[in-house]
Design a protein around this motif. Structure first.
Motif, PDB file in Angstrom:
ATOM      1  N   GLU A  10       0.781  -1.125   0.090  1.00 21.76           N
ATOM      2  CA  GLU A  10      -0.045  -0.469   0.197  1.00 21.76           C
ATOM      3  C   GLU A  10       0.795   1.473   0.344  1.00 21.76           C
ATOM      4  O   GLU A  10       0.052   2.489  -0.082  1.00 21.76           O
ATOM      5  CB  GLU A  10      -1.081  -0.301   1.358  1.00 21.76           C
ATOM      6  N   GLN A  11       2.236   1.459   0.083  1.00 16.84           N
ATOM      7  CA  GLN A  11       3.241   2.111   0.712  1.00 16.84           C
ATOM      8  C   GLN A  11       3.340   2.057  -0.950  1.00 16.84           C
ATOM      9  O   GLN A  11       4.551   3.234  -1.305  1.00 16.84           O
ATOM     10  CB  GLN A  11       4.272   2.421   1.325  1.00 16.84           C
ATOM     11  N   PHE A  12       3.511   1.242  -1.887  1.00 22.06           N
ATOM     12  CA  PHE A  12       4.121   1.581  -3.388  1.00 22.06           C
ATOM     13  C   PHE A  12       3.347   2.392  -4.038  1.00 22.06           C
ATOM     14  O   PHE A  12       2.092   2.377  -4.614  1.00 22.06           O
ATOM     15  CB  PHE A  12       4.436   0.153  -3.580  1.00 22.06           C
ATOM     16  N   THR A  13       3.923   3.367  -4.950  1.00 20.37           N
ATOM     17  CA  THR A  13       3.222   4.232  -6.104  1.00 20.37           C
ATOM     18  C   THR A  13       3.251   4.403  -6.924  1.00 20.37           C
ATOM     19  O   THR A  13       4.936   3.748  -7.035  1.00 20.37           O
ATOM     20  CB  THR A  13       3.237   5.953  -5.728  1.00 20.37           C
ATOM     21  N   PHE A  14       2.853   4.279  -8.740  1.00 20.80           N
ATOM     22  CA  PHE A  14       3.675   3.778  -9.629  1.00 20.80           C
ATOM     23  C   PHE A  14       4.355   2.687  -9.475  1.00 20.80           C
ATOM     24  O   PHE A  14       5.358   2.617 -10.248  1.00 20.80           O
ATOM     25  CB  PHE A  14       4.281   5.087 -10.449  1.00 20.80           C
ATOM     26  N   ILE A  15       3.845   1.974  -9.361  1.00 20.69           N
ATOM     27  CA  ILE A  15       4.345   0.572  -9.399  1.00 20.69           C
ATOM     28  C   ILE A  15       5.434   0.285 -10.599  1.00 20.69           C
ATOM     29  O   ILE A  15       6.014  -1.115 -10.743  1.00 20.69           O
ATOM     30  CB  ILE A  15       3.754  -0.897  -8.859  1.00 20.69           C
ATOM     31  N   SER A  17      -5.879  -6.408   0.227  1.00 20.68           N
ATOM     32  CA  SER A  17      -5.753  -5.957  -0.635  1.00 20.68           C
ATOM     33  C   SER A  17      -5.558  -4.512  -0.803  1.00 20.68           C
ATOM     34  O   SER A  17      -5.631  -3.791  -0.379  1.00 20.68           O
ATOM     35  CB  SER A  17      -7.405  -6.098  -1.120  1.00 20.68           C
ATOM     36  N   CYS A  18      -5.113  -3.597  -2.073  1.00 17.83           N
ATOM     37  CA  CYS A  18      -5.100  -2.423  -2.299  1.00 17.83           C
ATOM     38  C   CYS A  18      -4.293  -2.028  -4.241  1.00 17.83           C
ATOM     39  O   CYS A  18      -4.412  -3.112  -4.512  1.00 17.83           O
ATOM     40  CB  CYS A  18      -3.149  -1.717  -1.577  1.00 17.83           C
ATOM     41  N   VAL A  41       4.290 -11.921  -2.472  1.00 21.57           N
ATOM     42  CA  VAL A  41       3.855 -10.351  -1.881  1.00 21.57           C
ATOM     43  C   VAL A  41       2.704 -10.964  -1.839  1.00 21.57           C
ATOM     44  O   VAL A  41       2.036 -10.425  -1.011  1.00 21.57           O
ATOM     45  CB  VAL A  41       4.693  -9.299  -3.343  1.00 21.57           C
ATOM     46  N   ASP A  42       1.411 -11.423  -3.286  1.00 20.08           N
ATOM     47  CA  ASP A  42       0.130 -11.602  -3.294  1.00 20.08           C
ATOM     48  C   ASP A  42      -0.623 -11.567  -1.676  1.00 20.08           C
ATOM     49  O   ASP A  42      -1.318 -11.306  -0.721  1.00 20.08           O
ATOM     50  CB  ASP A  42      -0.449 -11.840  -3.984  1.00 20.08           C
ATOM     51  N   LYS A  60      -2.938  -4.723  -7.414  1.00 12.26           N
ATOM     52  CA  LYS A  60      -3.809  -5.732  -8.598  1.00 12.26           C
ATOM     53  C   LYS A  60      -2.218  -4.495  -9.846  1.00 12.26           C
ATOM     54  O   LYS A  60      -2.456  -5.451 -10.921  1.00 12.26           O
ATOM     55  CB  LYS A  60      -4.653  -4.569  -8.667  1.00 12.26           C
ATOM     56  N   GLN A  61      -2.211  -3.815  -9.168  1.00 11.50           N
ATOM     57  CA  GLN A  61      -1.447  -3.251 -10.303  1.00 11.50           C
ATOM     58  C   GLN A  61       0.013  -4.097 -10.066  1.00 11.50           C
ATOM     59  O   GLN A  61       0.479  -4.447 -11.700  1.00 11.50           O
ATOM     60  CB  GLN A  61      -0.426  -1.552 -10.305  1.00 11.50           C
TER      61      GLN A  61
END
Length: 489
Positions: free
Chosen positions: A182-187, A229-230, A223-224, A234-235
């Motif tokens: 949930e801390q990841f952006t633009f994964i 869920s976040c 990781v899954d 999904k990305q």
């Protein structure tokens, strides 16, 4: 400016290679509290390389200033070619690298784009984008990603480049294992950079693709399982699907299984699939269906992607997130002689038309050509829409084909006659630079001819047949057309 862990690992890697660096990581891991699945070797504790905002800003900016703040002889020659004298260049660089405003602009761009290289920096400083290859500098790329209140900043240097790419993959892998998703952006962007660095690091491995997919699947499964869920989760799964599709050669069973599992897991989630994600998956399913000659599947997804301009509406977003997925050459509506695989919409029309023909759905194919200029070209489209098959229009169609050929042969409309003659002598030769253009154009033109013949558009059919024989005839393709007409009659 190097972090302590970077400096120690670099020294060990240069002396003892990857194995030595892994041994050092194992020693550090003995005092770490993290659980380590060791899918891609030993992880590196994020505590060793994540820094606060001020430190990230100082590291990135001071490194950029050290390597890009002064102009090398090679780079000065580049600037002089574009009319910028030495004093002007130095003044602009000093104004950028030695002011608070310059520092803030640099960090804003780095934070927004996640990467900085010399080409982007020159655009920031001088306000110009030059479509040329810039000199290779000692500092190649700066990466920056945010994780809650911490930052991941990493440089790729020309010297020991293999190490810096190896370390980048190690850090990204470690973040996936030890940081909440949930801390990841633009994964998806980070994973694209991860894949590129992995390809550079392990270019010597013969079975790289197999090993990359296998390890990627293990990592994502782990990781899954360990994350709620976040959006990033999904990305990450979408990246897995796209990667399997891109790296698969003919065998798409694993891709289909991943898509089935993905849709089942996320269908009723609070992060249910957006229309953009549905378009992305439909695009993949369409092209897999085309490869496997599953005509019904191709038509189903092709019509879905064209309806309400779905593919066109989300193409830019998909291209930004998955750069290699959609071929993005600018469309050329006036052209009939072109490689239809180079633009995602032209390719979609060509694929859908081909499958309509194979399923003998000729009226739907005619509607596709009549309603969409990219399914043929402007001249043919106009003739079909106006139903005005004058001699002038036929001459215009042939002239447009000659112009297409001149652009393919010499990228110029000068000396069209000479270009056409060169084309006619060489387009069937497999080593000709326009061989694939001729193959693609021939197959598409023949599909158009089949549709026109069956739907009794005889005047246009006869004129296009003349044009085809004169400029595009490929014996194998034409033989199949003759058999088709004979069987139909």
């Amino acid at each position: 400016m190097l972090l302590d862990c970077d400096e120690q690992l670099c020294m060990t890697y240069s002396q003892s290679g990857e194995k030595g660096a892994e041994k050092l990581l194992s020693k550090w891991a003995e005092i770490s509290t993290h659980t380590d699945p060791k899918i891609l070797g030993t992880t590196l504790s994020p505590d060793l390389f994540l820094v606060n905002e001020e430190a990230a800003m100082n590291i990135a900016f001071s490194t950029a200033r050290k390597y890009w703040g002064r102009v090398s002889t090679e780079l000065q020659l580049f600037f002089e070619k574009h009319g910028l004298d030495e004093k002007f260049v130095h003044d602009r660089l000093n104004a950028f690298f030695y002011t608070q405003k310059g520092k803030e602009t640099f960090f804003e761009q780095l934070f927004a784009q996640h990467t900085m290289d010399l080409e982007r920096l020159i655009w920031l400083v001088f306000g110009k984008r030059w479509q040329v290859t810039l000199p290779v500098d000692d500092l190649q790329t700066i990466f920056l990603y945010k994780f809650k209140d911490e930052y991941f900043v990493h440089m790729i240097y020309k010297e020991e480049a293999l190490f810096w790419h190896w370390l980048f993959t190690k850090k990204v892998y470690s973040l996936l294992i030890h940081k909440p998703l949930e801390q990841f952006t633009f994964i998806h962007e980070m994973m694209r950079h991860f894949e590129r660095s992995a390809q550079i690091t392990y270019a010597h491995v013969n079975n790289f693709v197999y090993n990359y997919r296998k390890n990627l699947d293990k990592c994502i499964t782990y990781v899954d399982k360990h994350n709620a869920s976040c959006l990033a989760k999904k990305q990450l799964r979408l990246y897995q699907i796209v990667t399997h599709y891109r790296l698969s050669v003919g065998d798409y069973q694993s891709v289909k299984e991943l898509i089935t599992s993905f849709e089942a897991d996320w269908r009723y989630s609070m992060y249910a699939l957006t229309e953009k994600e549905k378009v992305l998956i439909s695009y993949i399913l369409l092209h897999m269906g085309h490869e496997e000659q599953d005509h019904e599947t191709v038509i189903h997804y092709g019509e879905y992607l064209l309806e309400d301009e779905r593919l066109n509406n989300y193409a830019i977003e998909i291209m930004l997130e998955y750069k290699d997925l959609l071929p993005n050459r600018k469309p050329t509506p006036p052209a009939i002689i072109k490689n239809y695989t180079l633009n995602y919409l032209e390719n979609l029309y060509a694929v859908l038309l081909d499958n309509y023909v194979k399923m003998e759905r000729y009226q739907e194919a005619l509607t596709l050509i009549r309603e969409n200029v990219l399914a043929s070209n402007k001249k043919i489209h106009a003739a079909l829409v106006q139903q005005n098959f004058s001699n002038e229009q036929f001459i215009a169609i042939e002239a447009s084909v000659q112009q297409d050929i001149a652009l393919q042969v010499n990228n110029s409309l000068q000396h069209i006659g000479l270009s056409v003659e060169e084309w006619r002598q060489n387009y069937r030769e497999s080593d000709a630079p326009y061989y694939f253009v001729a193959q693609s154009s021939s197959l598409h033109m023949l599909n158009i001819l089949k549709v026109l013949f069956v739907t009794e558009q005889y005047e246009l059919f006869e004129k296009l047949m003349e044009v085809y024989k004169k400029y595009l005839l490929i014996d194998d393709h034409f033989g199949k057309l003759r058999l088709f007409i004979r069987a139909y009659v």
